[in-house]
Design a protein around this motif. Sequence first.
Motif, short mmCIF file in Angstrom:
data_model
loop_
_atom_site.label_atom_id
_atom_site.label_comp_id
_atom_site.label_asym_id
_atom_site.label_seq_id
_atom_site.Cartn_x
_atom_site.Cartn_y
_atom_site.Cartn_z
N ALA A 1 14.08 -10.24 -16.67
CA ALA A 1 15.48 -10.55 -16.37
C ALA A 1 15.86 -10.02 -14.99
O ALA A 1 16.51 -10.71 -14.20
N LEU A 2 15.47 -8.81 -14.68
CA LEU A 2 15.76 -8.23 -13.36
C LEU A 2 15.07 -9.02 -12.26
O LEU A 2 15.65 -9.26 -11.20
N HIS A 3 13.85 -9.42 -12.51
CA HIS A 3 13.11 -10.19 -11.52
C HIS A 3 13.76 -11.55 -11.25
O HIS A 3 13.85 -12.00 -10.12
N LEU A 4 14.25 -12.19 -12.29
CA LEU A 4 14.88 -13.50 -12.13
C LEU A 4 16.19 -13.41 -11.36
O LEU A 4 16.56 -14.34 -10.64
N TYR A 5 16.92 -12.31 -11.51
CA TYR A 5 18.21 -12.16 -10.84
C TYR A 5 18.12 -11.48 -9.48
O TYR A 5 19.10 -11.37 -8.78
N ALA A 6 16.98 -11.03 -9.11
CA ALA A 6 16.80 -10.40 -7.80
C ALA A 6 16.96 -11.44 -6.70
O ALA A 6 16.52 -12.58 -6.84
N GLN A 7 17.61 -11.04 -5.61
CA GLN A 7 17.78 -11.96 -4.49
C GLN A 7 16.46 -12.14 -3.76
O GLN A 7 15.71 -11.20 -3.57
N GLN A 8 16.23 -13.36 -3.36
CA GLN A 8 15.06 -13.68 -2.56
C GLN A 8 15.48 -13.80 -1.11
O GLN A 8 16.56 -14.30 -0.82
N GLU A 9 14.63 -13.36 -0.22
CA GLU A 9 14.92 -13.46 1.21
C GLU A 9 14.86 -14.92 1.64
O GLU A 9 13.85 -15.59 1.43
N PRO A 10 15.96 -15.44 2.23
CA PRO A 10 15.93 -16.82 2.71
C PRO A 10 14.85 -17.01 3.78
O PRO A 10 14.63 -16.12 4.61
N LEU A 11 14.19 -18.14 3.75
CA LEU A 11 13.10 -18.41 4.68
C LEU A 11 13.53 -18.33 6.13
O LEU A 11 12.80 -17.79 6.97
N ASN A 12 14.73 -18.82 6.47
CA ASN A 12 15.18 -18.76 7.86
C ASN A 12 15.36 -17.32 8.34
O ASN A 12 15.08 -16.99 9.49
N TYR A 13 15.78 -16.42 7.45
CA TYR A 13 15.90 -15.01 7.82
C TYR A 13 14.53 -14.36 7.94
O TYR A 13 14.30 -13.52 8.81
N LYS A 14 13.63 -14.73 7.06
CA LYS A 14 12.26 -14.20 7.13
C LYS A 14 11.62 -14.56 8.47
O LYS A 14 11.00 -13.72 9.12
N THR A 15 11.82 -15.81 8.89
CA THR A 15 11.28 -16.26 10.17
C THR A 15 11.94 -15.52 11.33
O THR A 15 11.26 -15.06 12.26
#
Length: 135
Positions: free
Chosen positions: A15-29
């Motif tokens: 549940a925690l993993h599913l709700y964790a924010q993912q880094e947007p690809l444009n920010y990662k770049t």
Amino acid sequence: MMRFLLLFLLFVFLALHLYAQQEPLNYKTATKELKQAYNDGSYTRFRLMLSDLVEEQIPMQELAAVFDALKPTYGQISAFHFLGVDEQGARYTVRFQKGALDVLVLLDSSNKISRLEFEHYKELINAAGVSGRKP
């Protein structure tokens, strides 16, 4: 009982993993390019990453002065660690060779940096290699 506890812990972890924010690809770049420009000392390349508005408002000498002030104290950037995104932008802890800073990055609709703010000083590793906090 033990099985129930293990299943419960697995459920909580998922549940925690599913709700964790993912880094947007444009920010990662953008952070990858920022790290490269900073570590190479390429202020011209960094300047090209800025939005037109920021580029017009901040003279190149001021940008160079900020990075020149960071390098002797912190050294090269080792990594950007994504913390999350809110209405102000993406928040990171930036690990340097000699410490860490929290950084806020906001990209415009063209994926150019419209805000780059080094927030608070977290830690500095002294010459003896001992980590200490500054006020």
